[in-house]
Design a protein around this motif. Structure first.
Motif, PDB file in Angstrom:
ATOM      1  N   PHE A   1       4.225  13.793  -0.039  1.00  7.93           N
ATOM      2  CA  PHE A   1       3.199  13.044  -0.242  1.00  7.93           C
ATOM      3  C   PHE A   1       2.052  13.428   0.508  1.00  7.93           C
ATOM      4  O   PHE A   1       0.776  13.295  -0.224  1.00  7.93           O
TER       5      PHE A   1
ATOM      6  N   LEU B   1      -4.726  11.282  -6.077  1.00 10.28           N
ATOM      7  CA  LEU B   1      -3.423  11.567  -6.217  1.00 10.28           C
ATOM      8  C   LEU B   1      -3.242  12.202  -7.225  1.00 10.28           C
ATOM      9  O   LEU B   1      -3.624  12.245  -8.303  1.00 10.28           O
TER      10      LEU B   1
ATOM     11  N   GLY C   1       0.794  -1.179   0.064  1.00  8.67           N
ATOM     12  CA  GLY C   1      -0.100   0.011   0.102  1.00  8.67           C
ATOM     13  C   GLY C   1       0.931   1.316   0.015  1.00  8.67           C
ATOM     14  O   GLY C   1       1.695   1.523  -0.672  1.00  8.67           O
ATOM     15  N   THR C   2       0.329   2.259   0.716  1.00  7.34           N
ATOM     16  CA  THR C   2       0.925   3.587   0.924  1.00  7.34           C
ATOM     17  C   THR C   2       2.436   3.359   1.319  1.00  7.34           C
ATOM     18  O   THR C   2       3.099   4.279   0.923  1.00  7.34           O
ATOM     19  N   ASN C   3       2.741   2.621   2.414  1.00  4.62           N
ATOM     20  CA  ASN C   3       4.064   2.536   2.634  1.00  4.62           C
ATOM     21  C   ASN C   3       4.884   2.149   1.828  1.00  4.62           C
ATOM     22  O   ASN C   3       6.268   2.593   1.661  1.00  4.62           O
TER      23      ASN C   3
ATOM     24  N   HIS D   1     -10.441   9.571  -2.451  1.00  2.00           N
ATOM     25  CA  HIS D   1      -9.216  10.232  -2.596  1.00  2.00           C
ATOM     26  C   HIS D   1      -8.563  10.400  -3.880  1.00  2.00           C
ATOM     27  O   HIS D   1      -9.198   9.368  -4.630  1.00  2.00           O
TER      28      HIS D   1
ATOM     29  N   HIS E   1      -1.360  13.822  -2.032  1.00  5.50           N
ATOM     30  CA  HIS E   1      -2.606  13.160  -1.350  1.00  5.50           C
ATOM     31  C   HIS E   1      -3.601  13.716  -0.908  1.00  5.50           C
ATOM     32  O   HIS E   1      -3.659  14.452   0.450  1.00  5.50           O
TER      33      HIS E   1
END
Length: 171
Positions: free
Chosen positions: A152, A171, A129-131, A169, A156
């Protein structure tokens, strides 16, 4: 938030407010402002809250030696403290300190541990994911943690709730 400058009075009268206003007028980074203000505040406190205009090279030498001897700071930390106080005296107060004779810290610089390419790929493969996205961007572009977090956070964007309680959400 930690990266939003604190507001200053329209006409700053307190020493630290005037110092902050001077730094902002020079268009230095906010992190530089925070760092310099913290070191100058530490210098003033070390000298029993005496005004910097009443002090000079002797007090600066004692404080920098204290950082090396009692607080065991790293070389770059002592240099940052020196830069902050020298900036305050030379630029803000318009006073020369002369020749400083302080004890340099003896603590050696720690070399960072660097992953090999295979080790980095192994760590990234165990993330999701995001990590994983942020870690991949950091690894691929050489970003530091704060740079990646800031970039980020800007990218985001959180849109308001749609009808039915759904958040979108982008990006």
């Amino acid at each position: 938030m930690d990266d939003i400058p604190i507001p200053l009075p329209a006409i700053p009268t307190r020493f630290m407010d005037r110092f902050r206003a001077f730094i902002r007028a020079r268009h230095l980074a906010y992190r530089t402002e925070k760092t310099y203000c913290n070191w100058v505040r530490g210098f003033i406190r070390f000298n029993n809250k005496r005004h910097p205009e009443s002090m000079g090279a002797e007090e600066v030498n004692a404080w920098l030696s204290h950082l090396a001897n009692n607080r065991n700071v790293a070389v770059n930390t002592q240099k940052t403290a020196l830069n902050a106080v020298v900036f305050m005296y030379h630029q803000f107060l318009g006073r020369q300190l002369g020749d400083l004779q302080f004890i340099n810290t003896s603590r050696r610089r720690k070399l960072p541990t660097v992953f090999s390419h295979d080790e980095a790929m192994s760590v990234l493969s165990n993330m999701q994911g995001t990590n994983r996205l942020v870690a991949s961007l950091m690894y691929g572009s050489g970003l530091r943690v704060m740079e990646a977090a800031h970039d980020f956070a800007i990218l985001h964007l959180r849109k308001p709730e749609k009808p039915g309680g759904i958040r979108a959400h982008t990006l």
